[in-house]
Design a protein around this motif. Structure first.
Motif, mmCIF file in Angstrom:
data_model
loop_
_atom_site.group_PDB
_atom_site.id
_atom_site.type_symbol
_atom_site.label_atom_id
_atom_site.label_comp_id
_atom_site.label_asym_id
_atom_site.label_seq_id
_atom_site.Cartn_x
_atom_site.Cartn_y
_atom_site.Cartn_z
ATOM 1 N N GLU A 43 30.937 101.687 69.766
ATOM 2 C CA GLU A 43 31.788 100.984 68.810
ATOM 3 C C GLU A 43 31.220 99.595 68.526
ATOM 4 O OE1 GLU A 43 35.303 99.424 70.581
ATOM 5 O OE2 GLU A 43 36.414 99.305 68.704
ATOM 6 N N HIS A 45 30.908 95.780 68.304
ATOM 7 C CA HIS A 45 31.480 94.697 69.118
ATOM 8 C C HIS A 45 31.030 93.342 68.587
ATOM 9 C CE1 HIS A 45 33.069 97.530 72.035
ATOM 10 N NE2 HIS A 45 33.647 96.528 72.647
ATOM 11 N N THR A 53 29.061 98.322 74.643
ATOM 12 C CA THR A 53 29.793 97.406 75.529
ATOM 13 C C THR A 53 30.883 98.118 76.345
ATOM 14 O OG1 THR A 53 29.330 95.468 74.174
ATOM 15 C CG2 THR A 53 31.323 95.368 75.518
ATOM 16 N N ASP A 54 31.639 99.010 75.682
ATOM 17 C CA ASP A 54 32.744 99.687 76.383
ATOM 18 C C ASP A 54 32.269 100.796 77.323
ATOM 19 O OD1 ASP A 54 34.385 97.985 75.032
ATOM 20 O OD2 ASP A 54 35.299 99.493 73.751
ATOM 21 N N GLY A 128 37.176 102.252 79.153
ATOM 22 C CA GLY A 128 36.485 101.012 78.824
ATOM 23 C C GLY A 128 36.874 100.490 77.453
ATOM 24 N N HIS A 191 39.066 91.659 71.458
ATOM 25 C CA HIS A 191 37.903 92.502 71.173
ATOM 26 C C HIS A 191 36.669 91.635 70.936
ATOM 27 C CE1 HIS A 191 35.691 96.043 69.959
ATOM 28 N NE2 HIS A 191 35.305 95.422 68.863
ATOM 29 N N GLU A 196 35.765 89.613 76.997
ATOM 30 C CA GLU A 196 34.810 90.722 77.006
ATOM 31 C C GLU A 196 33.371 90.197 76.972
ATOM 32 O OE1 GLU A 196 35.383 93.566 73.801
ATOM 33 O OE2 GLU A 196 35.013 95.201 75.221
HETATM 34 ZN ZN LIG Z 1 35.248 96.642 73.996
#
Ligand SMILES: [Zn+2]
Length: 279
Positions: A43, A45, A53-54, A128, A191, A196
């Protein structure tokens, strides 16, 4: 904790059972090891963090959880991360791929069933990714696997997320981790923002686009814009055209280390608590 866990060049197989032989996995299952499994997503970021990242963040977290469990006498293996998730919020951005929830649920039923056949008696699943439908899907996959196979699995998550996706806190497929507290006051940071980005600066600093990050303006949005953003797709892209919601320039690796260590500690405590309840 050494602070080194997770700094292994972004190899998502690092420390997982993908590096073991079947003899080693079989031996761990027979000796009562538990499994830890992260469900991330590819996704966008923002302009400063990678699309994985997740996946990277829960991977680093699970390696820390495994160390903490070992100190508490619990052996754990890490399942390679599931990295094709559900994207609603970022669905209108490039590099944000989504799988239909029913497909994820069926894959989870097959794989959790296979892990049960190997003799693993507890699988602790983590997310995540904050997208509500993604997290409902992880919960649905766990519940379906437990109903239709010999699997015994639960979703390790904080009370606020459980509530946000409409679950009762006494849901049998939840292992609640961390304090039950309301979101902090002030600008929303959910986000690719401060928390993060801080975590990525600790776990995977080589993947953070530092010159870009340091120049980003805080998005400065509040709960009302957050509600629009959560409707997803073009709504989210309009509210956050650059893809982040928060303050990445304020991020700090030391703060990332602190968050990383405390969330790992909370998860290890929650797992030990559930195992004691099951004993
Ligand atoms: Zn994330």
């Amino acid at each position: 904790m050494t602070g080194r866990e997770g700094r292994d060049g972004g190899d998502v197989f690092a420390g997982t059972l993908a590096e073991l032989t079947w003899h080693e996995v079989d031996r761990a299952a027979r000796s009562g090891a538990v499994l830890l499994w992260a469900f991330g997503v590819i996704e966008q970021h923002g302009p400063h963090l990678p699309t994985g990242t997740d996946v990277y963040l829960p991977g680093a977290r699970l390696r820390a959880v495994r160390e903490l469990l070992a100190e508490r006498g619990v052996e754990a293996l890490i399942v390679p991360p599931y990295y094709w998730g559900v994207n609603v919020v970022s669905g209108a951005f490039p590099a944000s791929y989504s799988v239909r929830p029913e497909l994820i649920r069926e894959v989870m039923v097959d794989l959790l069933g296979g892990m049960a056949r190997d003799g693993f008696r507890h699988v602790f699943c983590f997310s995540g990714h904050g997208d509500a439908l993604h997290n409902r899907t992880v919960h649905d996959g766990i519940r379906s696997a437990c109903e239709r196979t010999a699997a015994n699995a639960s979703f390790v998550t904080e009370p606020a997320l459980a509530r946000r996706i409409g679950l009762d806190l006494d849901d049998p497929y939840l292992t609640l981790s961390g304090p039950d507290e309301p979101p902090p006051d002030g600008p929303v940071d959910v986000h690719a923002g401060n928390w993060e980005t801080s975590l990525m600066m600790h776990t995977n600093p080589d993947l953070v686009r530092e010159e870009v990050r340091a120049r980003l303006e805080p998005s400065g949005l509040g709960p009302r814009e957050l509600a629009v953003w959560r409707r997803g797709f073009e709504h989210a892209r309009r509210v956050t055209p650059d893809g982040y919601l928060g303050d990445p320039a304020a991020a700090d690796a030391g703060e990332g280390h602190r968050i990383h260590a405390s969330t790992a500690e909370q998860a290890a405590d929650a797992i030990v608590h559930r195992l004691q309840g099951a004993a």
